[in-house]
Design a protein around this motif. Sequence first.
Motif, short mmCIF file in Angstrom:
data_model
loop_
_atom_site.label_atom_id
_atom_site.label_comp_id
_atom_site.label_asym_id
_atom_site.label_seq_id
_atom_site.Cartn_x
_atom_site.Cartn_y
_atom_site.Cartn_z
N ALA A 177 2.76 6.59 -5.89
CA ALA A 177 2.48 6.10 -4.54
C ALA A 177 3.30 4.85 -4.23
CB ALA A 177 0.99 5.80 -4.39
N ALA A 178 3.40 3.96 -5.23
CA ALA A 178 4.19 2.74 -5.04
C ALA A 178 5.66 3.07 -4.85
CB ALA A 178 4.00 1.81 -6.23
N ILE A 179 6.16 4.03 -5.63
CA ILE A 179 7.57 4.43 -5.51
C ILE A 179 7.83 5.03 -4.13
CG2 ILE A 179 9.33 6.02 -6.38
CD1 ILE A 179 8.02 5.65 -9.16
N SER A 180 6.92 5.89 -3.68
CA SER A 180 7.08 6.52 -2.36
C SER A 180 7.08 5.48 -1.25
CB SER A 180 5.97 7.54 -2.13
OG SER A 180 6.04 8.59 -3.08
N LEU A 217 -0.74 0.75 0.08
CA LEU A 217 0.11 1.90 -0.24
C LEU A 217 -0.33 3.12 0.57
CD1 LEU A 217 0.38 1.69 -4.15
CD2 LEU A 217 2.10 0.99 -2.48
N LEU A 218 -1.64 3.36 0.60
CA LEU A 218 -2.17 4.50 1.34
C LEU A 218 -1.86 4.37 2.82
CD1 LEU A 218 -3.80 7.11 1.52
CD2 LEU A 218 -5.89 5.73 1.55
N ALA A 219 -1.97 3.15 3.35
CA ALA A 219 -1.68 2.92 4.76
C ALA A 219 -0.23 3.27 5.09
CB ALA A 219 -1.97 1.46 5.12
N LYS A 220 0.70 2.83 4.25
CA LYS A 220 2.10 3.13 4.51
C LYS A 220 2.38 4.63 4.45
CE LYS A 220 4.95 0.72 5.21
NZ LYS A 220 5.44 0.12 6.48
N LEU A 221 1.75 5.31 3.51
CA LEU A 221 1.95 6.75 3.40
C LEU A 221 1.31 7.50 4.56
CD1 LEU A 221 1.49 7.21 -0.46
CD2 LEU A 221 3.62 7.03 0.84
N GLN A 222 0.18 6.99 5.06
CA GLN A 222 -0.45 7.61 6.24
C GLN A 222 0.45 7.45 7.46
OE1 GLN A 222 -4.83 7.20 6.96
NE2 GLN A 222 -4.75 5.87 5.15
N GLU A 267 10.26 3.35 -1.00
CA GLU A 267 11.44 4.05 -0.49
C GLU A 267 11.52 4.04 1.03
OE1 GLU A 267 10.98 7.85 -2.32
OE2 GLU A 267 11.97 7.24 -4.19
N ILE A 268 10.44 3.61 1.71
CA ILE A 268 10.43 3.66 3.18
C ILE A 268 10.32 2.27 3.80
CG2 ILE A 268 9.53 6.01 3.30
CD1 ILE A 268 6.75 4.85 3.77
N ILE A 269 10.52 1.22 2.99
CA ILE A 269 10.46 -0.15 3.51
C ILE A 269 11.72 -0.89 3.12
CG2 ILE A 269 7.94 -0.27 3.50
CD1 ILE A 269 8.03 -1.65 0.85
N GLU A 270 11.87 -2.10 3.66
CA GLU A 270 13.08 -2.88 3.42
C GLU A 270 13.21 -3.24 1.94
OE1 GLU A 270 9.95 -5.68 5.28
OE2 GLU A 270 10.60 -3.58 5.44
N PRO A 271 14.44 -3.35 1.44
CA PRO A 271 14.68 -3.54 0.00
C PRO A 271 13.98 -4.75 -0.61
CG PRO A 271 16.71 -2.95 1.10
CD PRO A 271 15.70 -3.16 2.18
N GLU A 272 13.97 -5.90 0.08
CA GLU A 272 13.34 -7.10 -0.49
C GLU A 272 11.85 -6.88 -0.73
OE1 GLU A 272 14.56 -10.16 -1.59
OE2 GLU A 272 16.37 -8.95 -1.53
N LEU A 273 11.20 -6.23 0.21
CA LEU A 273 9.76 -5.97 0.07
C LEU A 273 9.53 -4.85 -0.95
CD1 LEU A 273 7.05 -6.90 1.18
CD2 LEU A 273 7.20 -5.08 2.87
N ALA A 274 10.47 -3.91 -1.03
CA ALA A 274 10.33 -2.79 -1.96
C ALA A 274 10.22 -3.28 -3.39
CB ALA A 274 11.52 -1.84 -1.81
#
Length: 270
Positions: free
Chosen positions: A148-151, A246-251, A154-161
Amino acid sequence: MRRNIYEVLKSGNVDIQKEYSRIYDLFYEVSYDGYYSQSVTLEDIVTECFNMLNTNLIGRCLSLDDFNESYNYRFDPQPKDFSIETLIELSEYVENFVRALMMAAMNARLDIQTLHKVEMHIESCMEDVGYKKVERDGIIIFVENNQAAISASEIIEPELAYSVLEYNHYKLKGNLARKKDILKNLADSIEPERSALKSINSNFTSDLFQLFNKFIRHDNSDNNYISSMSDSEIEDVYDDIYQMWLLAKLQLEQADRNDKVRELIKKING
């Protein structure tokens, strides 16, 4: 039915103490032939080439002994209190020096193929025990392979990733200050998407942002319940907030995908 060698190798459990010994030997015991007049260990090479290495790694240290003393690194051939963290710490140490040697190879005249094999050995070991390599500013760490963390990363800015993955690093266990800093950044990053998340799951959104406000963004030391919580209880809440983010970002990602999926299903069903 007799299994072939591939099935035997892939189904075996990883002996983390044996893996530690192997990586220890690769750095401290195995002698390598290269451009040197005699066989040397990787520790010998790092010692000789220390001042050529990546300054992000060695900082202002003047020698390998200085580095080990400054950052309290000491690895025993057979550690008494052994755990998965012992293996991870040695792996990070050796991996970073191997990478630094590879970067310095033009000047240090090192055997790149040998260094590459050691690097691949460590990364294969980490993969087998469920850890993933993460790199920032030339420094490598290994974090738990949380899908979930990896997913989400992959969809946010690099510094925050990097911070999203760093949260799972073993050295952050018990480090409430660093975890809180990361969660503050995560809260700020998702704030602009609050309305969109609310439209997907209102109750979940309300819970998440209440936790952000009560535990992360504001000082609620005057709250009798929060002030009575132990550090371990607060860390459990931090970890829950992290998983909810994590769940929020995936939703939110899935919401963007819904129209495409519905259109595909409509075409399939005619």
